[in-house]
Write a protein that holds these residues in place. Structure first.
Motif, PDB file in Angstrom:
ATOM      1  N   ILE A  13       0.864  -1.372  -0.232  1.00 33.86           N
ATOM      2  CA  ILE A  13      -0.092   0.011   0.407  1.00 33.86           C
ATOM      3  C   ILE A  13       0.980   0.785  -0.535  1.00 33.86           C
ATOM      4  O   ILE A  13       2.342   1.209   0.534  1.00 33.86           O
ATOM      5  N   SER A  14      -0.118   1.967  -0.697  1.00 34.10           N
ATOM      6  CA  SER A  14       1.087   3.447  -0.260  1.00 34.10           C
ATOM      7  C   SER A  14       1.054   3.991   1.237  1.00 34.10           C
ATOM      8  O   SER A  14       0.569   3.777   1.564  1.00 34.10           O
ATOM      9  N   SER A  15       2.187   4.725   1.982  1.00 34.58           N
ATOM     10  CA  SER A  15       2.465   5.024   2.843  1.00 34.58           C
ATOM     11  C   SER A  15       1.826   6.447   2.962  1.00 34.58           C
ATOM     12  O   SER A  15       2.082   6.442   3.982  1.00 34.58           O
ATOM     13  N   LEU A  16       1.312   6.777   1.688  1.00 28.01           N
ATOM     14  CA  LEU A  16       0.505   8.063   2.194  1.00 28.01           C
ATOM     15  C   LEU A  16      -0.622   7.370   3.131  1.00 28.01           C
ATOM     16  O   LEU A  16      -1.762   8.663   3.586  1.00 28.01           O
ATOM     17  N   ALA A  17      -1.284   6.423   2.190  1.00 25.04           N
ATOM     18  CA  ALA A  17      -2.683   6.029   2.986  1.00 25.04           C
ATOM     19  C   ALA A  17      -3.236   5.827   3.768  1.00 25.04           C
ATOM     20  O   ALA A  17      -2.099   5.480   5.339  1.00 25.04           O
ATOM     21  N   LYS A  18      -4.394   6.593   4.915  1.00 25.36           N
ATOM     22  CA  LYS A  18      -4.291   6.683   5.780  1.00 25.36           C
ATOM     23  C   LYS A  18      -4.813   5.220   6.459  1.00 25.36           C
ATOM     24  O   LYS A  18      -4.605   4.569   7.700  1.00 25.36           O
ATOM     25  N   SER A  24      -8.689  -2.697   5.113  1.00 19.66           N
ATOM     26  CA  SER A  24      -9.357  -1.583   6.065  1.00 19.66           C
ATOM     27  C   SER A  24      -8.264  -1.375   7.188  1.00 19.66           C
ATOM     28  O   SER A  24      -9.042  -0.470   8.793  1.00 19.66           O
ATOM     29  N   ALA A  25      -7.303  -1.822   7.641  1.00 23.12           N
ATOM     30  CA  ALA A  25      -6.432  -1.535   8.917  1.00 23.12           C
ATOM     31  C   ALA A  25      -6.320  -0.224   8.286  1.00 23.12           C
ATOM     32  O   ALA A  25      -5.378   0.283   7.457  1.00 23.12           O
ATOM     33  N   LYS A  26      -5.417   0.218  10.130  1.00 22.92           N
ATOM     34  CA  LYS A  26      -5.138   1.622  10.036  1.00 22.92           C
ATOM     35  C   LYS A  26      -3.900   1.831   9.413  1.00 22.92           C
ATOM     36  O   LYS A  26      -2.775   0.440  10.676  1.00 22.92           O
ATOM     37  N   ASN A  27      -3.079   2.651   9.075  1.00 22.00           N
ATOM     38  CA  ASN A  27      -2.168   3.129   8.889  1.00 22.00           C
ATOM     39  C   ASN A  27      -1.226   3.947   9.519  1.00 22.00           C
ATOM     40  O   ASN A  27      -1.364   5.047   9.350  1.00 22.00           O
ATOM     41  N   SER A  28      -0.085   3.743  10.614  1.00 19.98           N
ATOM     42  CA  SER A  28       0.071   4.203  11.643  1.00 19.98           C
ATOM     43  C   SER A  28       1.781   4.389  12.064  1.00 19.98           C
ATOM     44  O   SER A  28       1.996   3.591  10.770  1.00 19.98           O
ATOM     45  N   SER A  29       2.303   5.019  12.489  1.00 17.23           N
ATOM     46  CA  SER A  29       4.005   4.675  12.012  1.00 17.23           C
ATOM     47  C   SER A  29       4.313   4.228  12.898  1.00 17.23           C
ATOM     48  O   SER A  29       5.718   3.265  13.209  1.00 17.23           O
ATOM     49  N   ASP A  30       3.118   3.261  13.877  1.00 11.01           N
ATOM     50  CA  ASP A  30       4.205   2.277  14.458  1.00 11.01           C
ATOM     51  C   ASP A  30       3.623   0.832  13.980  1.00 11.01           C
ATOM     52  O   ASP A  30       3.876   0.169  14.522  1.00 11.01           O
TER      53      ASP A  30
END
Length: 105
Positions: A13-18, A24-30
């Motif tokens: 997935i894109s690193s900018l996707a939320k 549908s998992a959240k893309n966080s910095s963690d």
């Protein structure tokens, strides 16, 4: 923008996707800790499958020798199915465990 792996479904997935468009998992910095948690969960699933296959194999041995003599008829068929599925299932699961452990977190 870079492509990264989703920690849940492992699709790119894109690193900018939320959130992941696939699961549908959240893309966080963690993401590192989420990857580690997912790896541990998969290890536990594989160990449970290994335990189930070994239990099935032992049940086949127990059924075969129940009563002190080797099984005959339907009891022999049930014991044989338990032997085969338990043994093959255990071997396949152990191979999957080794391959899973080789994969870096």
């Amino acid at each position: 923008m870079a492509l990264v792996q989703c920690p849940i479904c492992n699709k790119r997935i894109s690193s900018l996707a939320k959130s992941c468009p696939h699961c549908s998992a959240k893309n966080s910095s963690d993401n590192d800790s989420l990857n580690r948690i997912t790896h541990i969960k998969r290890s536990n699933q594989l160990m449970n499958q290994s335990f189930f296959a070994m239990t099935l194999f032992i049940a086949g041995v127990f059924i075969w020798f129940w009563g002190g003599e080797p099984a005959e008829g339907m009891r022999a068929n049930i014991a044989g199915v338990c032997f085969v599925f338990g043994f093959i299932g255990y071997l396949i699961t152990r191979i999957r465990i080794v391959l899973h452990k080789r994969k870096s977190i």
